[in-house]
Design a protein around this motif. Structure first.
Motif, PDB file in Angstrom:
ATOM      1  N   THR A 131       0.829  -1.212   0.000  1.00  0.00           N
ATOM      2  CA  THR A 131       0.000   0.000   0.000  1.00  0.00           C
ATOM      3  C   THR A 131       0.862   1.261   0.000  1.00  0.00           C
ATOM      4  O   THR A 131       1.955   1.275   0.542  1.00  0.00           O
ATOM      5  CB  THR A 131      -0.932   0.030   1.232  1.00  0.00           C
ATOM      6  N   GLY A 146      -4.548  -4.132  -1.751  1.00  0.00           N
ATOM      7  CA  GLY A 146      -5.157  -4.778  -0.582  1.00  0.00           C
ATOM      8  C   GLY A 146      -4.366  -5.999  -0.161  1.00  0.00           C
ATOM      9  O   GLY A 146      -3.210  -6.173  -0.525  1.00  0.00           O
ATOM     10  N   ARG A 185     -13.520  -8.277  -1.145  1.00  0.00           N
ATOM     11  CA  ARG A 185     -13.090  -7.670   0.123  1.00  0.00           C
ATOM     12  C   ARG A 185     -12.601  -6.228  -0.091  1.00  0.00           C
ATOM     13  O   ARG A 185     -11.836  -5.937  -0.997  1.00  0.00           O
ATOM     14  CB  ARG A 185     -11.962  -8.498   0.722  1.00  0.00           C
ATOM     15  N   ASP A 223      -9.140  -0.943   4.314  1.00  0.00           N
ATOM     16  CA  ASP A 223      -9.313   0.400   4.870  1.00  0.00           C
ATOM     17  C   ASP A 223      -9.007   1.490   3.838  1.00  0.00           C
ATOM     18  O   ASP A 223      -9.540   2.598   3.924  1.00  0.00           O
ATOM     19  CB  ASP A 223      -8.402   0.596   6.083  1.00  0.00           C
ATOM     20  N   GLY A 232      -0.928  -1.314   6.328  1.00  0.00           N
ATOM     21  CA  GLY A 232      -0.952  -2.435   7.267  1.00  0.00           C
ATOM     22  C   GLY A 232      -2.331  -3.055   7.313  1.00  0.00           C
ATOM     23  O   GLY A 232      -3.149  -2.824   6.407  1.00  0.00           O
ATOM     24  N   GLY A 259      -5.748  -3.627   7.278  1.00  0.00           N
ATOM     25  CA  GLY A 259      -6.886  -2.730   7.121  1.00  0.00           C
ATOM     26  C   GLY A 259      -8.047  -3.061   8.031  1.00  0.00           C
ATOM     27  O   GLY A 259      -8.749  -2.161   8.510  1.00  0.00           O
TER      28      GLY A 259
HETATM   29  C1  SD4 Z   1      -5.507  -3.208   3.260  1.00  0.00           C
HETATM   30  N1  SD4 Z   1      -4.204  -1.558   4.397  1.00  0.00           N
HETATM   31  O1  SD4 Z   1      -6.106  -3.424   2.221  1.00  0.00           O
HETATM   32  C2  SD4 Z   1      -4.246  -2.380   3.205  1.00  0.00           C
HETATM   33  C3  SD4 Z   1      -3.125  -3.327   3.027  1.00  0.00           C
HETATM   34  C4  SD4 Z   1      -1.781  -2.866   3.410  1.00  0.00           C
HETATM   35  O2  SD4 Z   1       0.389  -3.421   3.864  1.00  0.00           O
HETATM   36  O3  SD4 Z   1      -1.550  -1.744   3.768  1.00  0.00           O
HETATM   37  N2  SD4 Z   1      -0.806  -3.753   3.402  1.00  0.00           N
HETATM   38  O4  SD4 Z   1      -5.865  -3.683   4.339  1.00  0.00           O
END
Ligand code: SD4
Length: 352
Positions: free
Chosen positions: A203, A223, A231, A234, A255, A257
């Protein structure tokens, strides 16, 4: 008008209200008052400043240079984010991003433009490499804020975006390996290798404030790898993946989500700054709330989450910080001193 005495009182109150500040955040002075556009002492924080997740190290420079030349803050950070979205080697976003369990790349993004108080978002967008630009098109050309799935793609095509396959050969191979390793008793033979599927930084979130104090934020992602089709994380959720209030600042996240959505972490971090916290304190407070909201199945025996997550925050006066649950994460910054990686404050030291 906030007097010096008011400032000292509110600073002391804010400091007292904070619990322990791990990760080296103790040095920061809380902002004087949410009503003040520029806090006392903020002359130390130069504007413009652009901050992002660590994978945005090239993008923060591009965004900064554009902002210095007068480009709007949102256009500038999206130009920075486009670099990662179009890079087939960044497997966390755009072209080459990890696909869902069906092998389909579904992208999420959202953005906010502080000066005009507008927002846009797309979720589960397929076949368009730059969801950040599609999110901005939703903001610019519709009365809606969020489009998802087939409707989002149709909108993007109508707006002139180009449809292209997003699954690269490398990402397809990783997906096949993941599938084969899922179940030793199914009819897929495990690949004859022990290649580790490498999860990249994951991300991109980028936030900027220019010399006039205009602020924008944007987050783009493919994601979680192998997610259940449909799905949403966040990143496309305004208030979770990113948030911007032109009077206060901007914040965003990378991170897990699912953990962020429950605390509306982008919004919460900006609200912490509005209450007078400095960016480092604001992100740590959000992380504390997130830990408190973590269900027990995701806690390790020592009571700490078994995942990591980061929050990035920039205040209107140019101060900035990023925080991670665990020690060791970097984030990217560019201001008059040039692009660089800096260290996130954290709640938990590694190995303890
Ligand atoms: C999510 N926050 O789709 C994102 C994924 C992400 O490191 O940041 N991965 O949940």
């Amino acid at each position: 008008m906030t007097t010096r005495r008011d400032f000292l009182t509110s600073t002391a109150a804010a400091a007292a209200a904070l619990s322990v500040l791990p990760g080296g955040a103790q040095g920061e002075t809380p902002v004087a008052s949410p009503a003040l556009p520029v806090a006392p002492g903020a002359e130390l924080a130069p504007r413009p400043v652009v901050i992002s997740s660590g994978n945005g190290i090239r993008g923060v420079k591009v965004a900064y240079d554009q902002i210095v030349r007068g480009t709007d803050t949102l256009d500038a950070i999206i130009a920075g984010i486009n670099i990662q979205e179009l890079d087939p080697d960044d497997q966390s976003v755009g072209l080459g991003g990890f696909p869902n369990a069906d092998g389909v790349v579904q992208l999420d993004a959202s953005c906010m433009h502080g000066p005009t108080k507008r927002a846009g978002a797309v979720g589960c967008l397929e076949d368009i490499a730059t969801p950040s630009l599609v999110a901005k098109a939703v903001m610019d050309y519709t009365d809606h804020i969020m489009l998802v799935g087939a409707g989002a793609k149709r909108f993007a095509l109508d707006m002139g975006f180009r449809s292209q396959p997003l699954l690269t050969e490398k990402t397809r191979q990783d997906w096949l390996r993941w599938k084969a390793r899922l179940n030793p008793n199914d009819f897929w033979l495990d690949h004859d290798d022990d290649v580790k599927i490498k999860f990249s930084t994951g991300t991109i979130n980028m936030n900027a404030v220019n010399a006039k104090g205009e602020i924008s934020s944007c987050t783009s992602t493919s994601g979680m790898a192998w997610k259940i089709p449909g799905r949403l994380g966040d990143s496309p959720i305004v208030g979770a993946g990113q948030y911007c209030d032109n009077e206060v600042g901007a914040a965003g996240s990378t991170g897990r989500g699912e953990a962020n959505i429950k605390v509306c972490g982008g919004f919460l971090t900006v609200e912490h700054m509005r209450q007078g916290m400095a960016p480092a304190q604001a992100v740590l407070k959000t992380l504390e709330r997130l830990v408190a909201m973590t269900e027990s199945r995701l806690l390790r025996p020592d009571g700490r989450p078994n995942f990591d997550i980061q929050f990035y925050a920039v205040a209107k006066d140019g101060r900035y910080a990023a925080g991670s649950l665990y020690e060791g994460a970097d984030f990217a910054v560019c201001d008059e001193k040039g692009p660089r990686l800096e260290t996130c404050v954290f709640l938990y030291p590694r190995g303890r």
